[in-house]
Design a protein around this motif. Sequence first.
Motif, PDB file in Angstrom:
ATOM      1  N   HIS A  99      41.278 -32.554 -14.759  1.00 24.51           N
ATOM      2  CA  HIS A  99      40.943 -32.151 -16.122  1.00 24.51           C
ATOM      3  C   HIS A  99      39.728 -31.230 -16.088  1.00 24.51           C
ATOM      4  N   THR A 100      39.467 -30.609 -17.223  1.00 27.38           N
ATOM      5  CA  THR A 100      38.315 -29.716 -17.339  1.00 27.38           C
ATOM      6  C   THR A 100      37.264 -30.344 -18.257  1.00 27.38           C
ATOM      7  N   SER A 101      36.125 -29.695 -18.338  1.00 25.27           N
ATOM      8  CA  SER A 101      35.070 -30.182 -19.237  1.00 25.27           C
ATOM      9  C   SER A 101      35.538 -30.059 -20.690  1.00 25.27           C
ATOM     10  N   GLU A 102      36.334 -29.031 -20.989  1.00 28.78           N
ATOM     11  CA  GLU A 102      36.841 -28.867 -22.344  1.00 28.78           C
ATOM     12  C   GLU A 102      37.769 -30.032 -22.713  1.00 28.78           C
ATOM     13  N   ILE A 145      31.543 -45.873 -27.398  1.00 30.93           N
ATOM     14  CA  ILE A 145      32.116 -45.072 -26.302  1.00 30.93           C
ATOM     15  C   ILE A 145      31.119 -45.002 -25.160  1.00 30.93           C
ATOM     16  N   SER A 146      31.633 -45.256 -23.974  1.00 26.22           N
ATOM     17  CA  SER A 146      30.833 -45.099 -22.769  1.00 26.22           C
ATOM     18  C   SER A 146      31.325 -43.878 -22.016  1.00 26.22           C
ATOM     19  N   VAL A 147      30.402 -43.154 -21.427  1.00 30.54           N
ATOM     20  CA  VAL A 147      30.745 -41.958 -20.667  1.00 30.54           C
ATOM     21  C   VAL A 147      30.324 -42.170 -19.215  1.00 30.54           C
ATOM     22  N   ASP A 148      31.231 -41.880 -18.280  1.00 27.53           N
ATOM     23  CA  ASP A 148      30.920 -41.990 -16.842  1.00 27.53           C
ATOM     24  C   ASP A 148      30.598 -40.621 -16.272  1.00 27.53           C
ATOM     25  N   LEU A 149      29.533 -40.550 -15.478  1.00 22.92           N
ATOM     26  CA  LEU A 149      29.208 -39.334 -14.737  1.00 22.92           C
ATOM     27  C   LEU A 149      29.004 -39.696 -13.268  1.00 22.92           C
ATOM     28  N   ILE A 150      29.165 -38.690 -12.401  1.00 27.53           N
ATOM     29  CA  ILE A 150      28.905 -38.888 -10.967  1.00 27.53           C
ATOM     30  C   ILE A 150      27.707 -38.031 -10.573  1.00 27.53           C
ATOM     31  N   GLY A 151      26.813 -38.605  -9.785  1.00 27.18           N
ATOM     32  CA  GLY A 151      25.640 -37.868  -9.311  1.00 27.18           C
ATOM     33  C   GLY A 151      25.666 -37.743  -7.792  1.00 27.18           C
ATOM     34  N   GLY A 152      25.179 -36.593  -7.294  1.00 27.32           N
ATOM     35  CA  GLY A 152      25.007 -36.424  -5.855  1.00 27.32           C
ATOM     36  C   GLY A 152      26.254 -35.967  -5.121  1.00 27.32           C
ATOM     37  N   PHE A 153      27.278 -35.500  -5.855  1.00 22.71           N
ATOM     38  CA  PHE A 153      28.491 -35.016  -5.173  1.00 22.71           C
ATOM     39  C   PHE A 153      28.130 -33.765  -4.362  1.00 22.71           C
ATOM     40  N   GLU A 192      19.992 -29.125 -10.939  1.00 21.14           N
ATOM     41  CA  GLU A 192      20.137 -28.430 -12.219  1.00 21.14           C
ATOM     42  C   GLU A 192      21.520 -28.691 -12.826  1.00 21.14           C
ATOM     43  N   SER A 193      22.562 -28.629 -11.996  1.00 20.24           N
ATOM     44  CA  SER A 193      23.912 -28.817 -12.574  1.00 20.24           C
ATOM     45  C   SER A 193      24.085 -30.271 -13.025  1.00 20.24           C
ATOM     46  N   ALA A 194      23.481 -31.204 -12.288  1.00 22.83           N
ATOM     47  CA  ALA A 194      23.553 -32.611 -12.713  1.00 22.83           C
ATOM     48  C   ALA A 194      22.838 -32.783 -14.049  1.00 22.83           C
ATOM     49  N   ALA A 195      21.704 -32.107 -14.197  1.00 25.77           N
ATOM     50  CA  ALA A 195      20.942 -32.207 -15.454  1.00 25.77           C
ATOM     51  C   ALA A 195      21.742 -31.606 -16.613  1.00 25.77           C
ATOM     52  N   ARG A 196      22.458 -30.510 -16.335  1.00 26.26           N
ATOM     53  CA  ARG A 196      23.265 -29.889 -17.408  1.00 26.26           C
ATOM     54  C   ARG A 196      24.388 -30.838 -17.846  1.00 26.26           C
ATOM     55  N   SER A 197      25.022 -31.502 -16.877  1.00 26.16           N
ATOM     56  CA  SER A 197      26.094 -32.444 -17.232  1.00 26.16           C
ATOM     57  C   SER A 197      25.539 -33.597 -18.051  1.00 26.16           C
ATOM     58  N   LEU A 198      24.388 -34.100 -17.639  1.00 28.21           N
ATOM     59  CA  LEU A 198      23.802 -35.231 -18.375  1.00 28.21           C
ATOM     60  C   LEU A 198      23.440 -34.799 -19.791  1.00 28.21           C
ATOM     61  N   SER A 199      22.894 -33.601 -19.901  1.00 24.58           N
ATOM     62  CA  SER A 199      22.508 -33.110 -21.216  1.00 24.58           C
ATOM     63  C   SER A 199      23.747 -32.949 -22.117  1.00 24.58           C
TER      64      SER A 199
END
Length: 370
Positions: A153-156, A173-181, A187-194
């Motif tokens: 899937h995409t971010s959209e 609603i809970s949202v799952d994210l992955i860190g450190g891939f 910076e990209s991790a921070a953008r996803s979290l934001s």
Amino acid sequence: MKDVSPVFPKEEASLGIYIHVPFCRTRCYYCAFSTSLYDVAAVERYVAAVRKEIGLWSRNPDLGALLGDFGVDTLYFGGGTPSLLETRQIQALVEACQQAFTFTRCTEMTLEINPATTDASKLRRLCDAGFNRASLGIQSFDDAELAAMGRPHTSEDALGTFEELRQAGFDDISVDLIGGFPGQTRESAARSLSAAIDLGPEHVSVYLIEVKEGSRLEAMIRSGCLPAPDEDLAADIYLDVCSTLSEAGYVQYEISNFARAGRRAKHNLKYWLDQLYLGIGPAAHGMTGHARYANAADLGTYERNVNAGKLPAGTCMDFSPDIRFREALIMGLRLVEGLDLAQLGAHSFWRLSATLSPRASLSCRAITWH
Ligand code: SF4
């Protein structure tokens, strides 16, 4: 030793139910869960078999009476990708649980959902069926990272599904994210979290990537296609996550979990608070007080057992009070609040009591077929 009633105190007489749905559209590269590719016929057989397993739990003479003493207060559909099931199939499993167990105190019904596996009308029907919590596996809002993870899937898609969940009436609603891939930057991790915070979920889980044995990710790293995760970078990302979520009003309550006030995951807390839960479905794990068991992971083996009228536990470990106490310590230390040793001690003493009622919890003898 203090003599404590062998019966669970009323306020603890609750049970969680976890239903494992072992099907996915594709296999993510980092995945090591027990799951196979979606297949219409296999899913129908799976649903029929799980309904039988639910019946076996409630009809078993040793177990049914005990389970009747407990009110089910959480029901959790995890996977795999439970949202791939048709609504009627999910409803059939919910109804089987409602017929088999006492649901008077059920306060949390969670469905794990992957983006682009549902539509607005399906989500509305799931809400009507009683689901009041959704756990949305977004993992990243960076499409290049999603592709590198093998996510279908995409971010959209993720934004669209989140919006549809809100419109359908999901207010938890809970949202799952992955860190450190590998390839992810601070910076990209921070953008996803934001981006996740901007959606306003009630709960956020951030898991640092683990390279699981046998996963495609492990093979890609071994062959040099991808670098191994950078542990220092992952640590930096984790600290960023903790501070950013705290500033956004989320309270960390477990290593990977953050919630707004009153929105902690009640079902998942059972794992960390030494509480009881049944795992139903292939590869599901359960903890009954005297035993921890894992159902057969192979769908064929699982089906053969339930069709023969046997609970499908593939492995089962009887707890001594000492082992359970240690497990409770290890699991409880995942919580930010830590452990109340006095409470844990009191909770454990009844298990040590020589007067322990055989109905107070279930042992492997009652669960295994062999
Ligand atoms: S959606 Fe989850 S269970 Fe399915 S392949 Fe991806 S990580 Fe594994």
